[in-house]
Each structure stands twice: as C-alpha cells, then as structure tokens.
Design a protein around this motif. Sequence first.
Motif, mmCIF file in Angstrom:
data_model
loop_
_atom_site.group_PDB
_atom_site.id
_atom_site.type_symbol
_atom_site.label_atom_id
_atom_site.label_comp_id
_atom_site.label_asym_id
_atom_site.label_seq_id
_atom_site.Cartn_x
_atom_site.Cartn_y
_atom_site.Cartn_z
ATOM 1 N N ALA A 169 0.865 -1.177 0.000
ATOM 2 C CA ALA A 169 0.000 0.000 0.000
ATOM 3 C C ALA A 169 0.907 1.234 0.000
ATOM 4 N N PRO A 170 0.424 2.354 -0.549
ATOM 5 C CA PRO A 170 1.248 3.555 -0.563
ATOM 6 C C PRO A 170 1.437 4.140 0.839
ATOM 7 N N VAL A 171 2.459 4.965 0.977
ATOM 8 C CA VAL A 171 2.814 5.563 2.265
ATOM 9 C C VAL A 171 1.625 6.264 2.923
ATOM 10 N N ASP A 172 0.871 7.054 2.168
ATOM 11 C CA ASP A 172 -0.230 7.799 2.784
ATOM 12 C C ASP A 172 -1.307 6.890 3.359
ATOM 13 N N ARG A 173 -1.529 5.721 2.751
ATOM 14 C CA ARG A 173 -2.495 4.766 3.317
ATOM 15 C C ARG A 173 -1.964 4.128 4.580
#
Length: 161
Positions: free
Chosen positions: A23-27
């Motif tokens: 998952a991306p960093v912001d998630r």
Amino acid sequence: MTVVSSVKDLDKLTMTFVAEFAAPVDRVWQVWADPRKLERWWGPPTWPATFERFEFEPGGQVRYHMTGPDGTKARAWWTITAVEAPHRLEFDDGFADDNGEPVDPKDITHGVVTLEANGAGTRMTTVSTFVSAEQLERMAAMGMEEGMRLAMGQIDIVLKE
C-alpha cells in the motif's frame, strides 16, 4: 506476515521492527493517524486496544487500554513528540494507572516510526528506545517482541478495507 525483521540490540537499547506493506505511504500513515484504524491492530489479536484520548499532534496526549481474553485491562499512555505526515511519528510511551495517567514518567520508551516508499508499497520501520538494559529485558520478558510481530501482522487486513 508483514514483519520482515525484528532486532533487539542491548548495546543501543533498542528494539527495531521492519514491516512491508502493499500500500502507498499515505495509506499506511492512516493506520497510525486514525484511532479507529489504530485500534484494529495495536496490540496482539487477543489483546485489542481501545483509544480513549487521541491528540495526534506534537505535545498531544494519547490514552488507551488493551483488553485481555479474561477482561483484564492493561492501560498505557503516549505523548506525541513529533508528527511529520506522512513519513515520521515519534512518541514517548509508558504504563498508565486506572485513570490513564503515567505510573512512572521515568519508565518510558521512545518510539520512532518511519514510513518510506518501497517500490509500489511501503516499508515501515519502528524503533523503540529504552532507558536501560534492564527495562529492555523486562519488556522483552513481557512478550513485547512477539506481541509487536502479531500486532503488526494485522495491518494488512486494515489496509485492505
């Protein structure tokens, strides 16, 4: 399991966990920044957490408890010392009394969480620094290493929702 390594270092007085997520960093940041998501994974599966106070900003106070299978409540606190969304979180951490207040403000650990892009996913490194070798050994004897591995192993489920 999402935890790829855990290292206890008596010389540096640290316990370090590295986990990777698809998952991306912001998630991944949201599993720390949103108390309802944090409750879904903080603590091993048999000791779920309930966050009663959650001030996610430098100087902010966090109060929570984990509830064991027999109903026992283990209370703890954080003082947030740094928030650099979505890449870094730092906090002091300790045990709390029945009112959620620190039992011994000197008996703390300092946690540093860093999130960095890792291909299409995220690498999360969590370092707990202890005040003494005795404290580190006491926390290890209480099952901190296995507990954190189990807790972090629940993050993938939270990220899929």
